[in-house]
Write an enzyme that holds these catalytic residues in place. Structure first.
Site, PDB file in Angstrom:
ATOM      1  N   ARG A  23     -26.363  12.929  -0.158  1.00  0.00           N
ATOM      2  CA  ARG A  23     -26.837  11.550  -0.348  1.00  0.00           C
ATOM      3  C   ARG A  23     -25.936  10.528   0.333  1.00  0.00           C
ATOM      4  NH1 ARG A  23     -26.162  10.967  -6.366  1.00  0.00           N
ATOM      5  NH2 ARG A  23     -24.363  12.210  -5.784  1.00  0.00           N
ATOM      6  N   GLU A  28     -13.340   5.243  -4.808  1.00  0.00           N
ATOM      7  CA  GLU A  28     -12.787   4.068  -5.475  1.00  0.00           C
ATOM      8  C   GLU A  28     -11.824   3.427  -4.482  1.00  0.00           C
ATOM      9  OE1 GLU A  28     -11.572   3.795  -9.946  1.00  0.00           O
ATOM     10  OE2 GLU A  28      -9.842   4.540  -8.810  1.00  0.00           O
ATOM     11  N   GLN A  47      -6.669 -13.177  -3.633  1.00  0.00           N
ATOM     12  CA  GLN A  47      -7.534 -13.674  -2.558  1.00  0.00           C
ATOM     13  C   GLN A  47      -7.973 -12.503  -1.688  1.00  0.00           C
ATOM     14  OE1 GLN A  47      -6.040 -17.152  -0.467  1.00  0.00           O
ATOM     15  NE2 GLN A  47      -6.864 -16.401   1.460  1.00  0.00           N
ATOM     16  N   ASP A  48      -9.270 -12.450  -1.356  1.00  0.00           N
ATOM     17  CA  ASP A  48      -9.805 -11.457  -0.420  1.00  0.00           C
ATOM     18  C   ASP A  48     -10.230 -12.174   0.852  1.00  0.00           C
ATOM     19  OD1 ASP A  48      -9.512  -9.469  -2.331  1.00  0.00           O
ATOM     20  OD2 ASP A  48     -11.640  -9.280  -2.745  1.00  0.00           O
ATOM     21  N   ASN A  49      -9.961 -11.538   1.999  1.00  0.00           N
ATOM     22  CA  ASN A  49     -10.341 -12.088   3.295  1.00  0.00           C
ATOM     23  C   ASN A  49     -11.064 -11.022   4.101  1.00  0.00           C
ATOM     24  OD1 ASN A  49      -8.918 -14.545   2.820  1.00  0.00           O
ATOM     25  ND2 ASN A  49      -7.031 -13.510   3.353  1.00  0.00           N
ATOM     26  N   ARG A  59      -5.218  -9.650  17.060  1.00  0.00           N
ATOM     27  CA  ARG A  59      -4.806 -10.696  16.122  1.00  0.00           C
ATOM     28  C   ARG A  59      -3.310 -10.494  15.945  1.00  0.00           C
ATOM     29  NH1 ARG A  59      -9.360 -13.529  14.420  1.00  0.00           N
ATOM     30  NH2 ARG A  59     -11.277 -12.337  14.717  1.00  0.00           N
ATOM     31  N   HIS A  62       1.191 -12.255  12.216  1.00  0.00           N
ATOM     32  CA  HIS A  62       1.196 -13.458  11.387  1.00  0.00           C
ATOM     33  C   HIS A  62       1.896 -13.154  10.070  1.00  0.00           C
ATOM     34  CE1 HIS A  62      -2.558 -15.457  13.392  1.00  0.00           C
ATOM     35  NE2 HIS A  62      -1.726 -14.955  14.272  1.00  0.00           N
ATOM     36  N   LYS A  72      -0.201  -7.674   1.310  1.00  0.00           N
ATOM     37  CA  LYS A  72      -1.598  -7.444   1.692  1.00  0.00           C
ATOM     38  C   LYS A  72      -1.956  -5.982   1.520  1.00  0.00           C
ATOM     39  CE  LYS A  72      -1.581 -11.040   5.233  1.00  0.00           C
ATOM     40  NZ  LYS A  72      -1.686 -11.319   6.670  1.00  0.00           N
ATOM     41  N   TYR A 132      -9.094  -7.549   3.716  1.00  0.00           N
ATOM     42  CA  TYR A 132      -7.784  -7.423   3.079  1.00  0.00           C
ATOM     43  C   TYR A 132      -7.658  -8.299   1.847  1.00  0.00           C
ATOM     44  CZ  TYR A 132      -6.491 -11.454   6.093  1.00  0.00           C
ATOM     45  OH  TYR A 132      -6.439 -12.655   6.760  1.00  0.00           O
ATOM     46  N   GLU A 143       2.743 -20.860   7.339  1.00  0.00           N
ATOM     47  CA  GLU A 143       2.363 -19.791   8.257  1.00  0.00           C
ATOM     48  C   GLU A 143       3.329 -19.702   9.426  1.00  0.00           C
ATOM     49  OE1 GLU A 143      -1.604 -18.118  10.476  1.00  0.00           O
ATOM     50  OE2 GLU A 143      -1.449 -20.267  10.176  1.00  0.00           O
ATOM     51  N   LYS A 165      -8.457  -9.635  24.370  1.00  0.00           N
ATOM     52  CA  LYS A 165      -8.896 -10.961  23.908  1.00  0.00           C
ATOM     53  C   LYS A 165      -7.890 -11.450  22.872  1.00  0.00           C
ATOM     54  CE  LYS A 165     -13.663  -9.484  24.181  1.00  0.00           C
ATOM     55  NZ  LYS A 165     -14.604  -8.772  23.342  1.00  0.00           N
ATOM     56  N   ASP A 170      -2.770 -17.758  19.229  1.00  0.00           N
ATOM     57  CA  ASP A 170      -1.838 -16.623  19.258  1.00  0.00           C
ATOM     58  C   ASP A 170      -1.074 -16.527  20.571  1.00  0.00           C
ATOM     59  OD1 ASP A 170      -2.485 -15.950  16.689  1.00  0.00           O
ATOM     60  OD2 ASP A 170      -3.545 -14.101  17.189  1.00  0.00           O
TER      61      ASP A 170
END
Length: 181
Positions: A23, A28, A47-49, A59, A62, A72, A132, A143, A165, A170
């Site tokens: 299926r 979890e 916080q979720d992003n 990216r 940071h 994170k 994350y 930051e 890219k 950045d």
């Protein structure tokens, strides 16, 4: 859930136990009680992003400083990324070292990155959805960042030049030696 500490103290690879049949599958993805027991932390995520990116996106590294530092827990919902954690804790024996791991929708691995670390990733698939959890709220004034191609960190992002890219934000980040940690 299986948890393995990387060579960067406090940074863990987490592999959920996956149940598959004809299926589909189930696992979890997060259980606070098990997570804190296995990592020996008391992390509370607030916080979720989520981000969507295309092949070759980098990216850069940071981080959040001071009271807004963030731990994170990162994973990939779709596609494949090369995830990078950099130890920015000056008192650490691995200060300035990085750990790289491929995270994908197929391997379901996650990486826990503690406070005091920088974080970035590159997209190795056509597209990627990256998710994350953070244990502290984002604060723009706190930051910081490090340019992706810093010679001292010497990170191999595994992205061919023709796909590269990087955001204009950045591209102007400082080098590791000039970063305000």
């Amino acid at each position: 859930m299986q948890v393995k500490e990387t060579y960067l103290k406090g940074c863990f690879v987490i592999e959920p136990k996956k149940f598959e049949d004809d299926r589909g599958y189930f696992f979890e993805s997060f259980n606070e009680e098990k997570f804190n027991e296995l990592t020996e932390t008391e992390t509370k995520f607030v916080q979720d992003n989520q981000s969507y990116s295309t092949r070759g996106v980098i990216r850069a590294i940071h981080y959040q400083k001071g009271i807004y530092a963030q731990a994170k827990l990162v994973r990939v919902l779709k596609g494949t990324v090369l995830d990078i954690a950099v130890d920015l804790r000056r008192d650490s024996s691995t200060f300035g070292k990085h750990y790289a791991i491929e995270l994908s929708e197929k391997n379901n691995k996650q990486l826990y990155i503690p406070r005091g670390f920088g974080h970035g990733f590159s997209v190795l698939s056509d597209t990627a959805v990256f998710f994350y959890k953070c244990d502290n709220f984002y604060n723009a004034a706190s930051e910081g960042g490090i340019i992706y191609n810093d010679e001292e960190l010497n990170i191999d992002w595994k992205v061919e030049d023709k796909y590269l890219k990087v955001s204009s934000k950045d591209l102007i980040l400082p080098k590791f030696n000039n970063a305000k940690l």
